[in-house]
Design an enzyme around this catalytic site. Structure first.
Site, mmCIF file in Angstrom:
data_model
loop_
_atom_site.group_PDB
_atom_site.id
_atom_site.type_symbol
_atom_site.label_atom_id
_atom_site.label_comp_id
_atom_site.label_asym_id
_atom_site.label_seq_id
_atom_site.Cartn_x
_atom_site.Cartn_y
_atom_site.Cartn_z
ATOM 1 N N PHE A 186 39.742 24.914 9.526
ATOM 2 C CA PHE A 186 39.330 25.243 10.724
ATOM 3 C C PHE A 186 39.748 24.168 11.814
ATOM 4 C CE2 PHE A 186 35.923 28.398 12.480
ATOM 5 C CZ PHE A 186 36.608 29.645 11.640
ATOM 6 N N ARG B 148 38.773 22.747 19.795
ATOM 7 C CA ARG B 148 38.737 23.838 20.470
ATOM 8 C C ARG B 148 38.986 23.337 22.150
ATOM 9 N NH1 ARG B 148 34.166 27.546 17.821
ATOM 10 N NH2 ARG B 148 35.290 28.161 16.273
ATOM 11 N N HIS C 246 32.357 30.757 24.879
ATOM 12 C CA HIS C 246 32.213 30.677 23.570
ATOM 13 C C HIS C 246 30.897 30.289 22.890
ATOM 14 C CE1 HIS C 246 32.813 31.869 19.294
ATOM 15 N NE2 HIS C 246 32.762 30.652 19.029
ATOM 16 N N LEU D 89 36.444 38.040 20.274
ATOM 17 C CA LEU D 89 36.872 36.735 19.431
ATOM 18 C C LEU D 89 37.767 36.966 18.385
ATOM 19 C CD1 LEU D 89 36.317 33.792 19.039
ATOM 20 C CD2 LEU D 89 35.040 34.300 17.148
ATOM 21 N N HIS E 267 36.602 29.101 23.646
ATOM 22 C CA HIS E 267 37.422 29.353 22.419
ATOM 23 C C HIS E 267 38.667 29.641 23.071
ATOM 24 C CE1 HIS E 267 38.249 30.911 18.610
ATOM 25 N NE2 HIS E 267 37.319 30.525 18.181
ATOM 26 N N GLU F 88 39.040 31.367 14.733
ATOM 27 C CA GLU F 88 39.811 30.470 14.628
ATOM 28 C C GLU F 88 40.356 30.388 13.007
ATOM 29 O OE1 GLU F 88 38.457 26.763 16.619
ATOM 30 O OE2 GLU F 88 38.249 25.839 14.711
ATOM 31 N N GLN G 292 31.590 25.561 25.691
ATOM 32 C CA GLN G 292 33.016 25.560 24.830
ATOM 33 C C GLN G 292 33.448 26.827 25.355
ATOM 34 O OE1 GLN G 292 33.104 26.396 20.391
ATOM 35 N NE2 GLN G 292 33.896 24.310 20.777
ATOM 36 N N GLU H 196 21.381 27.806 18.239
ATOM 37 C CA GLU H 196 22.288 27.521 19.523
ATOM 38 C C GLU H 196 21.428 27.146 20.565
ATOM 39 O OE1 GLU H 196 25.669 30.063 20.189
ATOM 40 O OE2 GLU H 196 25.992 29.254 22.058
ATOM 41 N N ASP I 113 18.030 32.887 27.533
ATOM 42 C CA ASP I 113 16.621 33.184 27.941
ATOM 43 C C ASP I 113 15.794 31.818 27.622
ATOM 44 O OD1 ASP I 113 17.697 35.456 28.648
ATOM 45 O OD2 ASP I 113 16.399 36.647 27.240
ATOM 46 N N ARG J 243 31.797 21.433 20.147
ATOM 47 C CA ARG J 243 31.497 21.611 18.887
ATOM 48 C C ARG J 243 32.575 22.105 18.046
ATOM 49 N NH1 ARG J 243 30.869 26.577 15.961
ATOM 50 N NH2 ARG J 243 30.822 27.971 17.838
HETATM 51 C C1 FAD Z 1 32.084 36.425 18.248
HETATM 52 C C2 FAD Z 1 31.542 35.062 17.713
HETATM 53 C C3 FAD Z 1 31.955 34.524 16.503
HETATM 54 C C4 FAD Z 1 31.436 33.231 15.983
HETATM 55 N N1 FAD Z 1 31.959 32.907 14.802
HETATM 56 C C5 FAD Z 1 31.418 31.932 14.411
HETATM 57 C C6 FAD Z 1 31.553 31.280 13.077
HETATM 58 O O1 FAD Z 1 32.286 31.855 12.387
HETATM 59 N N2 FAD Z 1 30.927 30.378 12.501
HETATM 60 C C7 FAD Z 1 30.288 29.398 13.336
HETATM 61 O O2 FAD Z 1 29.705 28.500 12.841
HETATM 62 N N3 FAD Z 1 29.696 30.022 14.552
HETATM 63 C C8 FAD Z 1 30.322 31.111 15.055
HETATM 64 N N4 FAD Z 1 29.914 31.540 16.316
HETATM 65 C C9 FAD Z 1 28.645 30.898 16.771
HETATM 66 C C10 FAD Z 1 27.499 31.266 16.289
HETATM 67 O O3 FAD Z 1 27.627 32.639 15.874
HETATM 68 C C11 FAD Z 1 26.320 31.266 17.164
HETATM 69 O O4 FAD Z 1 26.097 30.143 17.593
HETATM 70 C C12 FAD Z 1 24.995 31.648 16.409
HETATM 71 O O5 FAD Z 1 25.008 32.785 15.620
HETATM 72 C C13 FAD Z 1 23.770 31.484 17.133
HETATM 73 O O6 FAD Z 1 22.889 31.898 16.515
HETATM 74 P P1 FAD Z 1 21.104 31.889 16.868
HETATM 75 O O7 FAD Z 1 20.313 32.148 15.490
HETATM 76 O O8 FAD Z 1 21.140 30.328 17.511
HETATM 77 O O9 FAD Z 1 21.153 32.573 18.012
HETATM 78 P P2 FAD Z 1 21.408 34.287 18.118
HETATM 79 O O10 FAD Z 1 22.025 35.171 16.942
HETATM 80 O O11 FAD Z 1 22.193 34.542 19.382
HETATM 81 O O12 FAD Z 1 20.161 34.938 18.162
HETATM 82 C C14 FAD Z 1 18.973 34.953 19.361
HETATM 83 C C15 FAD Z 1 17.870 35.704 19.157
HETATM 84 O O13 FAD Z 1 17.005 35.437 20.169
HETATM 85 C C16 FAD Z 1 16.518 36.710 20.452
HETATM 86 N N5 FAD Z 1 16.095 36.565 21.963
HETATM 87 C C17 FAD Z 1 16.876 36.116 23.293
HETATM 88 N N6 FAD Z 1 16.076 36.029 24.258
HETATM 89 C C18 FAD Z 1 14.972 36.528 23.948
HETATM 90 C C19 FAD Z 1 13.958 37.249 24.787
HETATM 91 N N7 FAD Z 1 13.935 36.836 26.027
HETATM 92 N N8 FAD Z 1 12.906 37.747 24.279
HETATM 93 C C20 FAD Z 1 12.956 38.196 22.775
HETATM 94 N N9 FAD Z 1 13.958 37.749 21.972
HETATM 95 C C21 FAD Z 1 14.935 37.087 22.706
HETATM 96 C C22 FAD Z 1 17.598 37.544 20.334
HETATM 97 O O14 FAD Z 1 17.054 39.089 20.531
HETATM 98 C C23 FAD Z 1 18.085 37.410 18.967
HETATM 99 O O15 FAD Z 1 17.230 37.650 17.963
HETATM 100 C C24 FAD Z 1 30.517 32.585 16.847
HETATM 101 C C25 FAD Z 1 30.185 33.173 18.131
HETATM 102 C C26 FAD Z 1 30.622 34.257 18.516
HETATM 103 C C27 FAD Z 1 30.236 34.691 19.893
#
Ligand code: FAD
Length: 583
Positions: free
Chosen positions: A122, A284, A354, A248, A238, A251, A236, A384, A217, A395
């Site tokens: 990567f 990136r 991204h 996406l 991508h 990578e 970031q 995140e 949020d 990142r």
């Molecule tokens: C297309 C794509 C591919 C990616 N691929 C990779 C990868 O291969 N490797 C890597 O390391 N990273 C990757 N990333 C980054 C990574 O996926 C994210 O940074 C990570 O999944 C974020 O996870 P999280 O648990 O922090 O939040 P999320 O998975 O975004 O979850 C957020 C949660 O909060 C809830 N929520 C938000 N606001 C509210 C609200 N107001 N009220 C109630 N609930 C709420 C949502 O419903 C959800 O359940 C990728 C990102 C993208 C966009």
């Protein structure tokens, strides 16, 4: 008018990888001793994390040349030396166990010929350590964590509940307000501890890899609660969002050997002014800047229909068999959305928003801090939404799902520990919050105005135009003016057509727009404030990194209705002094 109250020991805001990992840790360590609530604005398994594609970074094979020091160094160099090095060391050391735990819980990792878990190269990593599950890592991690959670009792899920805000009084977390979208009623959730795992803010931009739910949020709520937002200027982009929709292209595609070509069919990443050593696998920020430079200097293609610029990602030399084995989703996405089979033709791509390196200010244990470094008792942030800061100004790919796992585990343990040893704090008055009174119900009463969707659309375009890969001070000033006008328009004239209470998605979208408007203000002001170029923040008027003045974290703090003030936080440098980056 009062609201109903729901009480748990611990509440997790969000059910992505970070939220679910925290939930599993709480249950596997504390079982029925902790009564847990998990709130998500979408169905639990529709959280954005399911979209993660390419891999999860971890040191698995020291005997083959990888090491914690190498992973830490790559991460810190990638961060352009803004990462806190103690946070990075913690992160790299905790990661291998996460991969193995997931393996034991049923994660379908891809395998090498020798049967061991497969990893691939990567960007910015000097060892192939992106642990892969074909190109569906997020979906499979979510499924594995959810299946594990199902083994336990005494937890409740609140799917399709929208959290509007949370309350901090005298340095103590008191509770949160959420709307049950099924009946439109507002509830107060009381708990001894809470974990904010609400994900990133990709939807600030029109061209983004993110799902529509990524509206930051948690960051906006924290800002309104007076919590500092750390390093928000670092967004970031991508390098390879599929043109024209931004989906996406992982990578991992470049990790498998994909190359980038300009409109002269030149492999420009190999040029001396780009990244002659790492080429397509530079970090990136570097690759995205090189791509945008190709466009600015007339070496990109322009899509005739959309007028969008693009360059080509060529995978054809990998062959159909390898693409099918390692990148099946990428092939499907390209065929389905662009009518292009990457086994036969290159794919059009351009940098897309991204990831947000910035987020809610925490210490290295993901405890939410105030401006003076005091813990907001009972409150944690993971994934995140948080900024510990492992990623600094940029990142590395595969380090986010990894940080979601590590921060989920840490916050799970600490929140449960805190909850078993403390009393439920006094509730804030069980009344509608100020935001609720002033905004939500006021908005429902308004009979005409501008649809909130069109305001959101203008905001996304404004961010693209004025706060994209390269940042010019005059353009940013113009962008900020537009953001302030949009905020004014929103609060005085936004209109939602649906006045009902059951599944009023029109209203929820308006609240997300309100959050995006807060987040835009934070990102824009912070980008204007940091007068240097570092990582993903590239100022045309200050093209160099300036360690003498800017080797420090930004803390952006709410200052009245429409302003942000700044404070700063030291960067922990315990192993490597900053040096110039070369890829
Ligand atoms: C297309 C794509 C591919 C990616 N691929 C990779 C990868 O291969 N490797 C890597 O390391 N990273 C990757 N990333 C980054 C990574 O996926 C994210 O940074 C990570 O999944 C974020 O996870 P999280 O648990 O922090 O939040 P999320 O998975 O975004 O979850 C957020 C949660 O909060 C809830 N929520 C938000 N606001 C509210 C609200 N107001 N009220 C109630 N609930 C709420 C949502 O419903 C959800 O359940 C990728 C990102 C993208 C966009």
């Amino acid at each position: 008018m009062g609201v109903e109250v729901i009480t748990h020991d611990v509440v997790i805001m969000g059910s992505g990888i970070a939220g679910l990992r925290a939930a599993v840790e709480i249950k596997r360590k504390y079982g029925d001793k902790i009564d847990l609530g998990i709130i998500s604005k979408v169905q639990l398994m529709r959280s954005h994390s399911v979209a993660a594609e390419g891999g999860t970074g971890a040191v698995l094979y020291p005997e083959e040349g990888d090491s914690f020091a190498l992973h830490a160094w790559d991460t810190i160099k990638g961060s352009d030396f803004l990462a806190d090095q103690d946070a990075v060391w913690n992160f790299v050391k905790l990661m291998p166990e996460e991969i193995l735990l997931l393996d034991h819980w049923g994660m379908p990792w891809s395998r090498r010929e020798d049967g061991r878990i497969r990893q691939r190269p990567f960007g910015g990593h000097s060892f192939p350590r992106a642990t892969m599950s074909a190109d569906k890592v997020g979906h499979n991690e979510m499924r594995t964590l959810y299946n594990k959670l199902l083994q336990y009792d005494k937890w409740e899920r609140y799917d399709e509940w929208f959290i509007t805000n949370y309350v901090v009084e005298n340095g103590i977390y008191k509770g949160l307000y959420a709307i049950n979208m099924k009946d439109g009623k507002l509830y107060l959730f009381r708990s001894k501890a809470a974990i904010i795992a609400t994900g990133g803010v990709g939807r600030l931009y029109a061209f983004t890899t993110y799902s529509h739910t990524a509206t930051g949020d948690g960051m906006a709520m924290s800002f309104r609660a007076g919590i500092p937002i750390k390093d928000p200027e670092f967004v970031q982009f991508h390098p390879t969002g599929l043109v024209p929709n931004g989906i996406l292209i992982t990578e991992g595609a470049r990790g498998e050997g994909g190359i980038l070509l300009n409109n002269k069919r030149e492999r420009f990443m190999a040029r001396n002014d780009c990244a002659p050593h790492a080429k397509e696998l530079a970090s990136r920020d570097v690759v995205s800047r090189c791509i945008v430079k190709e466009y600015l200097e007339g070496r990109a293609f322009i899509d005739e229909e959309t007028k969008m610029p693009y360059i080509l990602l060529d995978l054809t030399h990998l062959g159909e068999e390898r693409i099918n084995e390692r990148l099946p989703s990428i092939r499907e996405i390209s065929i389905r959305y662009d009518g292009i089979d990457p086994a036969e033709e290159p794919i059009p791509v351009f940098p897309a928003a991204h990831y947000h390196m910035g987020g809610i200010h925490t210490d290295i244990f993901y405890k939410v801090l105030d401006e003076n470094g005091n813990w907001i008792k009972g409150l944690f942030a993971a994934g995140e939404a948080s900024a510990a800061s492992v990623h600094g100004a940029n990142r590395l790919g595969s380090n986010s799902t990894a940080e979601c796992l590590v921060s989920g585990k840490i916050t799970g343990i600490l929140a449960a520990e805190y909850a078993v040893s403390s009393e439920l704090p006094e509730a804030p008055e069980p009344k509608r919050s100020k935001e609720e009174e002033d905004f939500v119900y006021g908005l429902l009463k308004r009979e005409s105005g501008e649809p909130s969707y069109s305001i959101k659309h203008s905001l996304e375009e404004t961010m693209m135009q004025h706060f994209y890969v390269y940042r010019d001070p005059n353009s940013m000033a113009e962008g900020l003016k537009k953001i302030l006008e949009l905020r004014n328009k929103f609060f005085t004239n936004a209109y939602v057509e649906d006045k009902g209470s059951i599944y009023n998605t029109d209203m929820i979208a308006a609240m997300e727009t309100m959050n995006l408007l807060d987040n835009a203000l934070i990102v824009a002001k912070s980008a204007m404030n940091r007068e240097e170029s570092r990582g993903a923040h590239a100022r045309v008027d200050h093209p160099k990194r300036d360690d003498a003045n800017w080797l420090k974290h930004t803390l952006a703090i709410r200052n009245g209705e429409n302003d942000v003030r700044f404070s700063y936080w030291p960067v922990t440098i315990n192993t490597w002094k900053p040096v110039e980056r070369h890829y």
